[in-house]
Design an enzyme around this catalytic site. Structure first.
Site, mmCIF file in Angstrom:
data_model
loop_
_atom_site.group_PDB
_atom_site.id
_atom_site.type_symbol
_atom_site.label_atom_id
_atom_site.label_comp_id
_atom_site.label_asym_id
_atom_site.label_seq_id
_atom_site.Cartn_x
_atom_site.Cartn_y
_atom_site.Cartn_z
ATOM 1 N N HIS A 163 12.249 4.441 -2.670
ATOM 2 C CA HIS A 163 11.215 3.433 -2.884
ATOM 3 C C HIS A 163 11.405 2.782 -4.240
ATOM 4 C CE1 HIS A 163 8.733 6.177 -5.420
ATOM 5 N NE2 HIS A 163 9.037 7.116 -4.554
ATOM 6 N N ASP A 218 8.957 1.234 -5.943
ATOM 7 C CA ASP A 218 7.716 1.186 -6.724
ATOM 8 C C ASP A 218 7.520 2.485 -7.505
ATOM 9 O OD1 ASP A 218 7.413 2.454 -4.167
ATOM 10 O OD2 ASP A 218 5.255 2.506 -4.462
ATOM 11 N N ASP A 278 11.377 9.480 -10.110
ATOM 12 C CA ASP A 278 10.626 9.142 -8.877
ATOM 13 C C ASP A 278 10.422 7.639 -8.795
ATOM 14 O OD1 ASP A 278 9.124 9.256 -6.611
ATOM 15 O OD2 ASP A 278 7.348 10.056 -7.558
ATOM 16 N N GLU A 323 5.556 2.702 -1.498
ATOM 17 C CA GLU A 323 5.560 4.095 -1.041
ATOM 18 C C GLU A 323 4.437 4.881 -1.696
ATOM 19 O OE1 GLU A 323 6.453 8.399 -0.967
ATOM 20 O OE2 GLU A 323 6.327 7.137 -2.741
HETATM 21 ZN ZN LIG Z 1 8.586 9.094 -4.864
#
Ligand SMILES: [Zn+2]
Length: 384
Positions: A76, A78, A108, A140
């Site tokens: 992802h 975002d 992340d 996400e």
């Molecule tokens: Zn994540």
């Protein structure tokens, strides 16, 4: 513009803010991240398609080679919101601290994309017998709207998919589902001195709570999976708001709860079971009970242990595939026909926190592992 070196790619992605948040005031477009990735991947010869899922929110699908099969490397674009005051460094500026890179999204998981590029570069001169697809989704961290849109479109993606969420480079083949739901009871207020003057939403909620706790006990007896740290499904009664004054019959009461189903439990069936309990309570108390999800459920996810991808990832990583407690986009990619696992270099313990980092020691093993995966699914023939 030539592709910048790895660290500069990290820095550029971190510097392009892409917060997604259910609170509109904090929500941002991910356009800048998608544009950078499309620029770099296009430069390497990949075909880039962007899809606007919602205003200012984009998915990117970049492909090399064509035809059925192949490998999807997904993540992802975002990040979660951040509180700059709690960071020691600027969250949008990549900084090197000891043996780590620090910044919002390094772990992340915007940092996964430069590692894919690093893995791919030396392979670019070879013939891709089956396609490599690089997927960057939006939202996400809030609604999973990007992955949902992709699943709804239904276009088959590849034979196997690896999502680079932070798992400490251990393959993950199971997670629970995530459901957040709201029950709102509308009764009728009245003077407390005479219960006949109203219909108490609070008294009805008492029975609703009781019904939910019984359902939870039933589900926890019925479903158990020792792969998980918490082996049962959970139901957390998160918050409740209702009434105002002691001398008024409570006219309105709302409850929000979180339900984490195990693989094999169907969110729709769970909702139907809850609904069946609510109807008689509404009738008995003469109140209206509305029951609705706060957002669409993230389904539970399980990729069978004997799958080709699971076996391969176990061999390449040196770890047995396991389970995690967080939800991912994996069930949506699975719906598109991909064998799917979650496997990425970051540590979940530092995600969604000030000082989010990626250990430099994870970079080379990740690049090598991704390169092996690409070679397996895209370069070698289907029968080799
Ligand atoms: Zn994540």
């Amino acid at each position: 513009m030539p592709l910048p070196p790895l660290k500069e790619q990290f820095a550029a992605l971190i510097a392009a803010p892409s917060v997604s948040c259910t609170q509109p005031a904090l929500d941002q477009s991910n356009r800048a991240v998608i544009e950078l990735l499309a620029l770099w991947l296009g430069d390497l010869g990949l075909r880039c398609e962007t899809q606007e899922v919602a205003p200012g929110k984009f998915n990117l699908l970049a492909s090399l080679g064509s035809g059925p099969g192949g490998l999807v490397l997904a993540g992802h674009s975002d990040t979660v919101p951040y509180d700059a005051a709690l960071w020691d460094s600027d969250p949008l500026r990549l900084s090197e601290q000891g043996d780590r890179w620090v910044g919002l999204g390094v772990c992340d998981m915007k940092g996964f994309f430069p590692l894919i590029i690093e893995a791919l570069r030396p392979l670019l001169g070879q013939r891709f017998r089956q396609p490599l697809l690089i997927l960057a989704t939006c939202d996400e961290e809030s609604s999973m709207a990007g992955a949902r849109a992709l699943a709804a479109a239904g276009r088959p993606l590849g034979r196997a998919a690896v999502i680079g969420e932070p798992t400490g480079l251990k393959p993950i083949r199971l997670h629970k589902g995530v459901m957040m739901e709201r029950i709102e009871i509308l009764g009728q207020s009245g003077h407390s001195s005479d219960p006949g003057l109203g219909h108490s939403a609070l008294e009805a909620m008492h029975d609703v709570l009781d019904a939910l706790r019984r359902l939870r006990a039933h589900w926890q007896k019925e479903f158990h999976n020792p792969q998980f740290g918490v082996p049962q499904p959970t139901l957390n009664l998160g918050c409740i708001h209702g009434g105002d004054n002691p001398n008024r019959i409570c006219g309105q009461c709302a409850l929000e709860f979180d339900l984490r189903p195990l693989p094999g439990m169907d969110p729709e069936q769970l909702r139907a079971a809850i609904r069946a309990k609510l109807a008689p309570i509404a009738a008995q108390h003469q109140v209206r009970i509305d029951f609705a999800p706060l957002f669409p459920a993230v389904p539970p996810f399980e990729q069978p242990a004997h799958s080709e991808l699971v076996r391969l990832a176990e061999r390449l990583s040196g770890h047995a595939a396991g389970a995690v407690a967080f939800g991912t986009e994996a069930p949506y990619l699975q719906q598109l026909g991909c064998e799917t696992i979650v496997l990425g270099p970051g540590d979940i313990a530092c995600a969604h926190q000030p000082g989010e980092y990626l250990e430099l020691a994870r970079i080379q093993p990740t690049v090598e592992l991704l390169r092996e995966l690409i070679a397996h699914y895209c370069l070698r023939g289907p029968d080799s």
